[in-house]
Design a protein around this motif. Structure first.
Motif, PDB file in Angstrom:
ATOM      1  N   LYS A 298      10.797   4.329   8.647  1.00 28.12           N
ATOM      2  CA  LYS A 298      10.258   3.607   9.809  1.00 28.12           C
ATOM      3  C   LYS A 298       8.826   4.041  10.185  1.00 28.12           C
ATOM      4  O   LYS A 298       8.054   5.137   9.684  1.00 28.12           O
ATOM      5  CB  LYS A 298      11.061   4.049  11.155  1.00 28.12           C
ATOM      6  N   THR A 299       8.180   2.715  10.231  1.00 31.68           N
ATOM      7  CA  THR A 299       6.793   3.014  10.279  1.00 31.68           C
ATOM      8  C   THR A 299       6.063   2.399  11.704  1.00 31.68           C
ATOM      9  O   THR A 299       6.664   1.796  12.584  1.00 31.68           O
ATOM     10  CB  THR A 299       5.884   2.101   9.113  1.00 31.68           C
ATOM     11  N   GLN A 300       4.845   2.657  11.764  1.00 36.21           N
ATOM     12  CA  GLN A 300       4.181   2.134  13.094  1.00 36.21           C
ATOM     13  C   GLN A 300       4.193   0.668  12.924  1.00 36.21           C
ATOM     14  O   GLN A 300       4.532  -0.154  11.944  1.00 36.21           O
ATOM     15  CB  GLN A 300       2.670   2.665  13.141  1.00 36.21           C
ATOM     16  N   SER A 301       4.046   0.009  14.194  1.00 38.55           N
ATOM     17  CA  SER A 301       3.939  -1.596  14.227  1.00 38.55           C
ATOM     18  C   SER A 301       2.939  -2.243  13.421  1.00 38.55           C
ATOM     19  O   SER A 301       3.162  -3.323  13.219  1.00 38.55           O
ATOM     20  CB  SER A 301       3.715  -2.026  15.762  1.00 38.55           C
ATOM     21  N   PHE A 302       1.871  -1.541  12.903  1.00 33.66           N
ATOM     22  CA  PHE A 302       0.852  -2.112  12.212  1.00 33.66           C
ATOM     23  C   PHE A 302       1.171  -2.316  10.737  1.00 33.66           C
ATOM     24  O   PHE A 302       0.223  -2.742   9.774  1.00 33.66           O
ATOM     25  CB  PHE A 302      -0.820  -1.214  12.467  1.00 33.66           C
ATOM     26  N   ILE A 303       2.447  -1.823  10.265  1.00 31.56           N
ATOM     27  CA  ILE A 303       2.745  -1.759   8.932  1.00 31.56           C
ATOM     28  C   ILE A 303       4.119  -2.587   8.727  1.00 31.56           C
ATOM     29  O   ILE A 303       4.914  -2.299   9.591  1.00 31.56           O
ATOM     30  CB  ILE A 303       3.005  -0.090   8.238  1.00 31.56           C
ATOM     31  N   LYS A 304       4.082  -3.488   7.736  1.00 26.01           N
ATOM     32  CA  LYS A 304       5.215  -3.993   7.448  1.00 26.01           C
ATOM     33  C   LYS A 304       5.910  -3.652   6.083  1.00 26.01           C
ATOM     34  O   LYS A 304       5.146  -3.193   5.303  1.00 26.01           O
ATOM     35  CB  LYS A 304       4.754  -5.618   7.104  1.00 26.01           C
ATOM     36  N   SER A 305       7.277  -3.911   6.194  1.00 27.07           N
ATOM     37  CA  SER A 305       7.949  -3.386   4.760  1.00 27.07           C
ATOM     38  C   SER A 305       9.080  -4.249   4.408  1.00 27.07           C
ATOM     39  O   SER A 305       9.565  -4.976   5.586  1.00 27.07           O
ATOM     40  CB  SER A 305       8.665  -2.001   5.089  1.00 27.07           C
ATOM     41  N   GLN A 306       9.483  -4.308   3.294  1.00 26.34           N
ATOM     42  CA  GLN A 306      10.745  -4.985   2.807  1.00 26.34           C
ATOM     43  C   GLN A 306      11.507  -4.009   1.759  1.00 26.34           C
ATOM     44  O   GLN A 306      10.830  -3.633   0.789  1.00 26.34           O
ATOM     45  CB  GLN A 306      10.419  -6.250   2.302  1.00 26.34           C
ATOM     46  N   THR A 307      12.607  -3.788   2.116  1.00 23.92           N
ATOM     47  CA  THR A 307      13.490  -3.058   0.938  1.00 23.92           C
ATOM     48  C   THR A 307      13.718  -3.943  -0.220  1.00 23.92           C
ATOM     49  O   THR A 307      14.055  -5.052  -0.190  1.00 23.92           O
ATOM     50  CB  THR A 307      14.781  -2.678   1.617  1.00 23.92           C
ATOM     51  N   PHE A 308      13.791  -3.247  -1.376  1.00 19.03           N
ATOM     52  CA  PHE A 308      13.800  -4.120  -2.625  1.00 19.03           C
ATOM     53  C   PHE A 308      14.764  -3.123  -3.767  1.00 19.03           C
ATOM     54  O   PHE A 308      14.987  -3.817  -4.635  1.00 19.03           O
ATOM     55  CB  PHE A 308      12.251  -4.279  -3.230  1.00 19.03           C
ATOM     56  N   TYR A 309      15.110  -1.938  -3.277  1.00 15.10           N
ATOM     57  CA  TYR A 309      15.705  -1.052  -4.065  1.00 15.10           C
ATOM     58  C   TYR A 309      16.805  -0.356  -3.445  1.00 15.10           C
ATOM     59  O   TYR A 309      16.100   0.334  -2.328  1.00 15.10           O
ATOM     60  CB  TYR A 309      14.915  -0.292  -4.939  1.00 15.10           C
ATOM     61  N   ASP A 310      17.793  -0.131  -3.802  1.00 11.71           N
ATOM     62  CA  ASP A 310      19.047   0.647  -2.963  1.00 11.71           C
ATOM     63  C   ASP A 310      19.936   1.140  -3.968  1.00 11.71           C
ATOM     64  O   ASP A 310      20.228   0.593  -5.142  1.00 11.71           O
ATOM     65  CB  ASP A 310      19.801   0.074  -1.837  1.00 11.71           C
TER      66      ASP A 310
END
Length: 304
Positions: A154-166
């Motif tokens: 989980k990150t701060q609001s100014f960082i976006k993320s997308q999971t690509f590997y599980d």
């Protein structure tokens, strides 16, 4: 507030995020006195101290924390509007991208990204670096790197993320290991054999170490014979030894012949792992960043 004073808001947001005037000055490319003067002007405008000095920096007041989300969002929107005007043509671009990644992906994902980008954008330069996951989010915000590829958090609001590997974690050993002919291992056998682990000083070990309390207690009982500094050091060291190691299933399967591995099925490692691409929210519609993220996702399809 006058329109000529809007630039003060960028200073305000940076002070909230950095907590130190020196860091803000470095981030914005201005002097520390300029930061102090900007904060002083904002105090008069808002009739609030905004920041309280502490031993290691400054702490925002309750009012500052209340107005920060709206100000940060407005700055992000303005940055996004500027990004819309940027054109990006991969075929002709000479753009330099900086990518931070954990070593786990340097043997699989990164070479695939290189090949894909070389075909589509031959003059684009990719600089891959390895930074501590503790600092990459700040580096994204500051523009020191363009994207980060690492374990999902989980990150701060100014960082976006997308999971690509599980994936899931498994126990591996050398193919010539004298035991485990059935390809399975019990918890008791796991604890009675020697292990190779990632060094606790390694910045990368956290991706493998987010276990439940019960599992962590069990892992502390391992007979650690050797420690290595990188993920791939685990497999290289296991290859010609009688030691065990923990690794991700997909990558172990993909490299089972390269490292002469044997994957041992078990019922005591209930650990799932995920990795994500991270980028600054302010660059979410920057066409060059959108393109780079797409290339990472494209590369992941053929890498695992």
């Amino acid at each position: 507030m006058k329109s000529s004073e809007y630039h003060l808001l960028a200073v305000f947001a940076a002070v909230v995020e950095e907590g130190k005037y020196t860091k803000v000055a470095k981030r914005l490319g201005i002097t520390q006195p300029s930061v102090s003067q900007s904060v002083s002007k904002l105090r008069n405008i808002y009739n609030d101290p905004l920041f309280i000095r502490e031993k290691l920096g400054v702490r925002p007041t309750a009012f500052a924390l209340e107005i920060y989300p709206d100000i940060a969002d407005a700055i992000s929107r303005l940055d996004a509007l500027s990004a819309k005007r940027i054109k990006f043509d991969p075929n002709s671009s000479k753009r330099v991208f900086r990518i931070s990644t954990i070593s786990l992906f340097e043997h699989t994902l990164i070479p695939t990204i290189f090949r894909i980008v070389e075909k589509e954008a031959p003059d684009v330069t990719l600089l891959v670096e390895n930074h501590s996951t503790k600092v990459t989010k700040d580096m994204l915000r500051q523009g020191s790197i363009d994207i980060a590829i690492e374990g999902s958090v989980k990150t701060q609001s100014f960082i976006k993320s997308q999971t690509f590997y599980d994936d899931e974690l498994v126990v591996v050993c050398g193919k010539k290991h004298p035991l485990f002919s059935k390809g399975t291992i019990l918890e008791e056998e796991f604890l009675n054999n020697q292990h190779i682990t990632l060094s606790s000083l390694s910045e990368n070990n956290s991706f493998f170490e987010r276990f439940s309390i019960t599992c962590l207690d069990m892992l502390k009982k391992r007979k650690v014979k050797r420690q290595v500094a990188s993920y791939w050091g685990l497999l290289s060291s296991v290859k010609d030894s009688d030691s065990l190691a923990i690794f991700t299933r997909k990558m172990a399967v993909a490299n089972i012949d390269v490292f002469n591995l044997k994957i041992l099925e078990n019922d005591f490692l209930e650990q799932k792992v995920e990795a994500s691409i991270f980028w600054s929210k302010s660059r979410s519609i920057d066409p060059s960043i959108v393109w780079l993220i797409d290339k990472v996702k494209e590369a992941s399809i053929g890498s695992f």
